[in-house]
Structure formats: C-alpha cells, structure tokens
Design a protein around this motif. Structure first.
Motif, short mmCIF file in Angstrom:
data_model
loop_
_atom_site.label_atom_id
_atom_site.label_comp_id
_atom_site.label_asym_id
_atom_site.label_seq_id
_atom_site.Cartn_x
_atom_site.Cartn_y
_atom_site.Cartn_z
N ASN A 165 -18.82 47.84 34.69
CA ASN A 165 -18.00 46.47 34.66
C ASN A 165 -18.92 45.47 35.52
N GLN A 166 -19.50 45.74 36.79
CA GLN A 166 -20.08 44.79 37.44
C GLN A 166 -21.26 44.05 36.89
N ALA A 174 -22.92 38.61 31.22
CA ALA A 174 -21.92 37.49 30.68
C ALA A 174 -22.06 36.14 31.29
N SER A 175 -22.53 36.16 32.38
CA SER A 175 -22.68 34.98 33.16
C SER A 175 -23.98 34.08 32.87
N SER A 178 -21.78 39.46 24.57
CA SER A 178 -20.31 40.00 24.04
C SER A 178 -19.90 40.91 25.27
N PRO A 179 -18.90 40.46 25.80
CA PRO A 179 -18.18 41.17 27.12
C PRO A 179 -17.85 42.60 26.47
N THR A 180 -18.26 43.45 27.46
CA THR A 180 -17.94 45.09 27.17
C THR A 180 -17.61 45.69 28.34
N THR A 181 -16.49 46.08 28.50
CA THR A 181 -15.82 46.81 29.66
C THR A 181 -16.58 48.07 29.77
N ASP A 204 -22.94 44.65 25.95
CA ASP A 204 -23.10 43.59 24.92
C ASP A 204 -23.10 44.14 23.54
N LYS A 205 -21.78 44.74 23.58
CA LYS A 205 -21.56 45.65 22.05
C LYS A 205 -21.03 44.44 21.10
N GLU A 206 -21.33 44.52 19.94
CA GLU A 206 -20.74 43.67 18.66
C GLU A 206 -21.11 44.55 17.43
#
Length: 217
Positions: free
Chosen positions: A41-42, A48-49, A55-58, A88-90
């Motif tokens: 998560n960190q 993402a920044s 692609s945000p991925t928890t 970065d899953k999409e």
C-alpha cells in the motif's frame, strides 16, 4: 513486523510445507501477510505520485495467493516459498511485479509468456518500430539495472509472417518481453529498499510504456 520476520516465517513454512502446520500457524501467517499488504500500500501510493499513468492498486488487490495451484501443478509443494504482488494493474497491460522469497527476491515488469493476441501485438510493434525498443534496451542506465530481457523460450525460426532476415529477428523470436532486477535478502531488509524499487520503476517506465502502447493502440 519486518521483512526479517517475513523471511523467518517463509523458512519455517518451507520446512513444514503442509496444511496442518499452516493451520496451526495462521496467526503468524496473517501477521506477515498483513505486513506485506501494508508495505505494498505504501509503495502503491508513492508510485502513483510519480507516474501520471499509474493505475492505483491496493496491496490487498496486488498480493498473490501463497497456495500453489496443485490442479495444474500437482508436483509442487502446497505453499509457495515467497510472497508476491503485482502493482500498476490494468486489464490488458503488463504490471509491475514484486517477489520476496527465501530463494530469490526481485522486481520485474513487462509481459511474461503473454497470450497469442498480446504477443502478436508486441511483434507487430517491433516490426513497425523496433528501433525504439532496441534504443530503450541499450540505454546504459537501463542495461546497468536490468541487463537484458528475461531469458525464456524462444522460437528457433521466424514467427509466422516474418522473414528470417528481418532486422529485428532476435527480438521477434522472443515469447516473453520482460525484465527483472534481483535483490539479496540483506538488501530487502535495509531501510532504503523501497527507495531502490522506486528508482527501478522509473528506469523501467520507457520499456513498459512501449509494450503497453503496443497492446493498446
């Protein structure tokens, strides 16, 4: 919780690789699993920044099961010797993979043995503009971090529809288009481990963007 404890757990699991042992050590398992999810998560927020196309991925969605798929691989042990996850899953794109285990630790990205439709798109991109991919692969900073494409099965001849004399035949024969960077357990346990991964992510971006563009255009 720390990566040291994660490694300790994996070593114990590897020596007692059966359901009975895991059932009696569920609390320990969930502790190290939750630690790895929090760590992912960190890393997810930091990536993402720095990447507008990320692609945000928890961590919960990124982490892979620790159970081996015995239906298709009955000879494998019940449990894996590592924790892993893909960020970065999409759908339709290659993710950024993290693998932390007792036998190997690494980050990787690209397409490992993709389905035929994806592989055809990658080869079409190389046929059209393989010079760009070759330039990325030959960049000194890139080569210093990843050396070369992951060695995997390759065609012995040219893919259907391509000439043996194609200027990029060495690339076209690949069945996988991925790179990786390995770490020692000592490096994983250092405080700057996540910082090193972020730097590798940045260096890998041109490669992954080339591949992702190839399969989405």
């Amino acid at each position: 919780m720390s990566f040291r404890k994660l490694f300790d757990f994996l070593r114990d699991l590897n020596k007692n690789n059966h359901k009975e042992w895991m059932d009696s050590h569920r609390k320990e398992y969930f502790e190290v699993r939750d630690f790895f999810i929090d760590w992912l998560n960190q890393l997810d927020m930091r990536l993402a920044s720095i990447d507008p196309d990320y692609s945000p991925t928890t961590g919960k969605n990124a982490i892979n099961r620790i159970n081996n798929n015995l239906l298709f691989h009955p000879d494998k042990p019940v449990y894996k010797d590592h924790f892993s996850g893909g960020l970065d899953k999409e759908k339709g794109k290659g993710d950024f993979y993290i693998h932390i285990g007792i036998n190997e630790c690494f980050v990787a990205g690209g397409f490992y043995r993709p389905p035929k439709k994806v592989l055809d798109s990658l080869r079409a991109a190389i046929d059209y503009n393989g010079e760009e991919l070759r330039k990325i692969l030959n960049d000194p900073s890139f080569k210093d971090s990843f050396e070369e494409l992951i060695k995997d099965e390759r065609l012995k001849t040219a893919p259907k529809g391509y000439s043996q004399e194609h200027r990029h035949i060495d690339l076209l024969r690949n069945k996988s288009f991925a790179v990786m960077h390995s770490f020692t357990q000592k490096e994983v346990m250092q405080e700057d481990f996540q910082d090193k991964i972020i730097e590798l992510y940045k260096k890998m971006l041109p490669f992954r963007r080339y591949l992702n563009k190839a399969v989405t255009v």
